[in-house]
Design an enzyme around this catalytic site. Structure first.
Site, PDB file in Angstrom:
ATOM      1  CG  ASP A 169      15.865   6.014  -9.640  1.00  0.00           C
ATOM      2  OD1 ASP A 169      14.974   5.226  -9.993  1.00  0.00           O
ATOM      3  OD2 ASP A 169      16.806   6.366 -10.399  1.00  0.00           O
ATOM      4  CG  ASN A 206       7.845   3.002 -15.572  1.00  0.00           C
ATOM      5  OD1 ASN A 206       6.832   3.668 -15.764  1.00  0.00           O
ATOM      6  ND2 ASN A 206       8.976   3.540 -15.151  1.00  0.00           N
ATOM      7  N   GLY A 248       8.576   2.144 -20.443  1.00  0.00           N
ATOM      8  CA  GLY A 248       9.735   2.732 -19.777  1.00  0.00           C
ATOM      9  C   GLY A 248      10.409   1.844 -18.758  1.00  0.00           C
ATOM     10  CD  GLN A 249       9.593  -3.666 -15.982  1.00  0.00           C
ATOM     11  OE1 GLN A 249       8.603  -3.964 -16.648  1.00  0.00           O
ATOM     12  NE2 GLN A 249       9.985  -4.367 -14.932  1.00  0.00           N
ATOM     13  CB  SER A 250      15.269   0.557 -17.769  1.00  0.00           C
ATOM     14  OG  SER A 250      15.290   1.129 -16.474  1.00  0.00           O
ATOM     15  CG  HIS A 257      11.468  -1.155  -9.924  1.00  0.00           C
ATOM     16  ND1 HIS A 257      11.708  -2.064 -10.937  1.00  0.00           N
ATOM     17  CD2 HIS A 257      11.481   0.064 -10.497  1.00  0.00           C
ATOM     18  CE1 HIS A 257      11.869  -1.410 -12.073  1.00  0.00           C
ATOM     19  NE2 HIS A 257      11.727  -0.110 -11.842  1.00  0.00           N
ATOM     20  CG  LEU A 258       5.576   1.587  -5.690  1.00  0.00           C
ATOM     21  CD1 LEU A 258       4.580   1.644  -6.841  1.00  0.00           C
ATOM     22  CD2 LEU A 258       4.842   1.317  -4.371  1.00  0.00           C
ATOM     23  CG  HIS A 259       9.644   4.369 -10.184  1.00  0.00           C
ATOM     24  ND1 HIS A 259      10.898   4.826 -10.476  1.00  0.00           N
ATOM     25  CD2 HIS A 259       9.420   3.341 -11.038  1.00  0.00           C
ATOM     26  CE1 HIS A 259      11.418   4.123 -11.473  1.00  0.00           C
ATOM     27  NE2 HIS A 259      10.533   3.211 -11.839  1.00  0.00           N
TER      28      HIS A 259
END
Ligand code: 5GP
Length: 111
Positions: free
Chosen positions: A29, A84, A90-92, A97-99
């Site tokens: 990230d 998210n 909080g998704q931007s 995608h997996l954090h």
């Protein structure tokens, strides 16, 4: 398509690809929230995890298998995985995608 992660997958935006296979890519990230913070992104563009579960459930499983393998490769004793979903959560980037977060203690409940 104006999707930043699709551009990374296409090689149009540079990223350090830790994994690049038929199903997904993984890269650090840009704004890490833990000593290890990796994004695991399916190659098929969908908006979020729920949509991925609808259209390609096996790809969702591949994200978690990649998270486990990365955690082993990086010697993480434990890790947190986060999706998210929606701006309010909080998704931007609206490409699923997996954090994968690790390398520090995590509080509960999450912030
Ligand atoms: P979200 O907020 O959608 O759950 O997560 C998006 C993540 O993508 C954020 O943690 C943000 O730091 C990361 N990000 C945004 N743009 C880039 C980029 O160009 N390169 C990388 N490596 N990460 C990015």
């Amino acid at each position: 398509m104006n999707c930043i992660f699709c551009k990374i997958i296409a090689g149009e935006i540079p990223a350090n690809l830790l994994v690049d296979n038929n199903d997904l890519v993984a890269f650090p990230d840009l704004n890490p929230q833990a000593p290890t913070h990796i994004l695991i992104v399916p190659k098929r563009h969908v908006e979020n995890a729920a949509e991925l579960a609808e259209v390609q459930p096996s790809a969702l499983a591949e994200l978690f298998k990649a998270a486990k393998k990365l955690s082993v490769d990086l010697n993480l004793p434990g890790y947190r995985t986060v999706f998210n979903t929606g701006e309010a959560a909080g998704q931007s980037v609206f490409n699923a995608h997996l954090h994968l977060l690790g390398g520090r203690a995590f509080g509960w409940p999450p912030g």
